[in-house]
Design an enzyme around this catalytic site. Structure first.
Site, PDB file in Angstrom:
ATOM      1  N   CYS A  70       0.835  -1.206   0.000  1.00 27.57           N
ATOM      2  CA  CYS A  70       0.000   0.000   0.000  1.00 27.57           C
ATOM      3  C   CYS A  70       0.868   1.253   0.000  1.00 27.57           C
ATOM      4  O   CYS A  70       1.858   1.335   0.723  1.00 27.57           O
ATOM      5  CB  CYS A  70      -0.875   0.046   1.258  1.00 27.57           C
ATOM      6  SG  CYS A  70      -2.221  -1.138   1.272  1.00 27.57           S
ATOM      7  N   ILE A 117       0.292   7.460  12.906  1.00 30.61           N
ATOM      8  CA  ILE A 117       1.163   6.337  12.542  1.00 30.61           C
ATOM      9  C   ILE A 117       1.766   6.519  11.154  1.00 30.61           C
ATOM     10  O   ILE A 117       2.975   6.423  10.974  1.00 30.61           O
ATOM     11  CB  ILE A 117       0.392   4.994  12.605  1.00 30.61           C
ATOM     12  CG1 ILE A 117      -0.308   4.824  13.959  1.00 30.61           C
ATOM     13  CG2 ILE A 117       1.327   3.821  12.320  1.00 30.61           C
ATOM     14  CD1 ILE A 117       0.595   4.640  15.143  1.00 30.61           C
TER      15      ILE A 117
END
Length: 419
Positions: free
Chosen positions: A117, A329
């Site tokens: 991703c 994150i």
């Protein structure tokens, strides 16, 4: 290329069986390289990333038998290649997890720099630094990580600069066969890391501190195969629970693990859901009510998981009130926002925070999946949007959700796969 066509659906209702966790299955499959005898993994989800992992193991010379019913048997007796090539690694970031096992058992590994991703840098330097501390000689050239060690890796005291699930897993596997004790400080505490550690222990590894931020691994000379069952997928579970909340439905997730989802369950309760749990099931009942807006800030486990952020964006888009969602994150992890805005969402980005004003309804549109969890959020949005929603590029979805359209259909949703 496959797409999902979604029509406005009734409130979700019924039972859904949760698959094994992709993010636990991938490192556990790679751990098969460490075992000298046959290793059988069960509850493995039927996903593209799992197929890629099996291809990678076969490419190294391992025998990989898919036994059906989510069982995979791995034998390394003929493993004789030590290179993970670009054409396999480019499609799946988790391929980097072959580095530690190959190096620990065979003393050599060439692994292409990974893909997966496109959600930020996700540097591999933490993996490499830890292995170098254990005595590996590493160079990165021509797009490959080339790692060598004379004899066995050596135990080391490793302090991780930041919490990294992948680096913790790679170093944990490498340390299992190292000479002496390895201590990993600031280790990731995610349930999937715990699952990998428990699997390694079942193979004969000596690990203490499992589930804490300090892991101690006493290296052993060899590991044996075992039979191991992968934990349930907490992100798939959370995704279905959010879908039920958004549609004001009532569902039960079976073969789930409530203990791994405490932060998500707490936020769903804040949103007005009535939640009941058993040892391996979770029931959510919205009692026909519209969800209330909830503020979210992602954090390493046991904080709120980044992999549930996109789904809660959709919940807040349709909730009563205003909410902020802060992503700590990964950078680049709001790629679903422009697509949701095209469906009518009232959202605004300010740096790593999304401010969302809840609205009554969305409009169906043609939207594009950009990564795995963003695509799940678009499917959930489509369930409650007026008219028809088409989600393009669902190969992202197929990387992380097993039979997603069938599972939604089983809950009464109007979802179908089309060309």
């Amino acid at each position: 290329m496959d797409k999902l066509a979604i029509q406005a659906s009734p409130p979700l209702a019924g039972d859904v069986i949760i698959s094994g966790a992709k993010n636990a299955a991938l490192p556990i499959l790679m751990a098969g390289v460490l075992a000298e005898t046959d290793f059988i993994v069960s509850n493995v989800p039927n996903l593209r990333d799992v197929s890629t992992s099996c291809k990678l193991l076969r490419c190294l010379g391992a025998e990989v038998d898919e036994l059906g019913n989510g069982q995979i048997r791995i034998s390394t007796k003929n493993l004789n290649e030590f290179c993970a090539p670009y054409d396999l690694v480019k499609t799946m970031r988790a391929s980097i997890l072959i580095l530690g096992p190959l190096l620990a058992r065979y003393g050599t590994a060439d692994v292409s720099l990974p893909g997966g991703c496109a959600i930020g840098a996700r540097p591999v330097n933490l993996h490499l630094h830890g292995l170098e501390m254990m005595g590996a000689k590493i160079e990165v050239k021509e797009g490959y990580i080339k790692a060598r060690v004379d004899g066995r890796l050596k135990g080391a005291h490793i302090f991780m600069d930041m919490v990294s699930v992948g680096a913790t897993e790679n170093l944990l596997m490498a340390a299992a066969l190292a000479d002496g004790e390895t201590v990993i400080e600031n280790a990731a505490r995610e349930p999937e890391v715990i699952d990998l550690a428990n699997c390694l222990i079942a193979m004969g590894a000596k690990i203490t501190g499992v589930g804490s931020a300090t892991l101690r691994i006493q290296g052993v000379e060899r590991l044996q195969g075992c039979e191991y069952r992968v934990m349930p997928d907490r992100i798939e579970t959370g995704s279905f629970l959010v879908a039920a909340a958004v549609t004001r439905g009532r569902i039960r997730c079976l073969k789930a693990d409530p203990a791994s989802l405490e932060s998500v369950i707490a936020k769903l309760e804040d949103a007005g859901a009535k939640i009941t749990t058993g040892e391996d099931w979770i029931e959510l009942d919205m009692e026909g009510k519209r969800p209330k807006a909830v503020n979210i800030k992602t954090a390493p486990y046991p904080g709120f998981p980044t992999d549930m952020q996109a789904q809660f964006c959709v919940l807040n888009v349709l909730a009563q009130g205003t909410a902020t969602i802060t992503e700590t994150i990964f950078e680049n992890r709001f790629m679903h926002v422009p697509e949701l805005i095209r469906m009518g969402a009232n959202m605004e980005l300010e740096g790593n925070t999304c401010i969302i004003q809840g609205i009554e309804s969305l409009s169906g549109a043609q939207v594009m999946a950009t990564d795995l969890r963003a695509s799940a959020s678009l499917v959930i949005a489509g369930l409650v949007a007026d008219g028809k929603t088409i989600v393009d590029r669902i190969y992202h979805l197929d990387r992380g959700y097993e039979h997603i359209e069938q599972k939604f259909q089983g809950l009464g949703a109007h979802v179908e796969r089309v060309q």
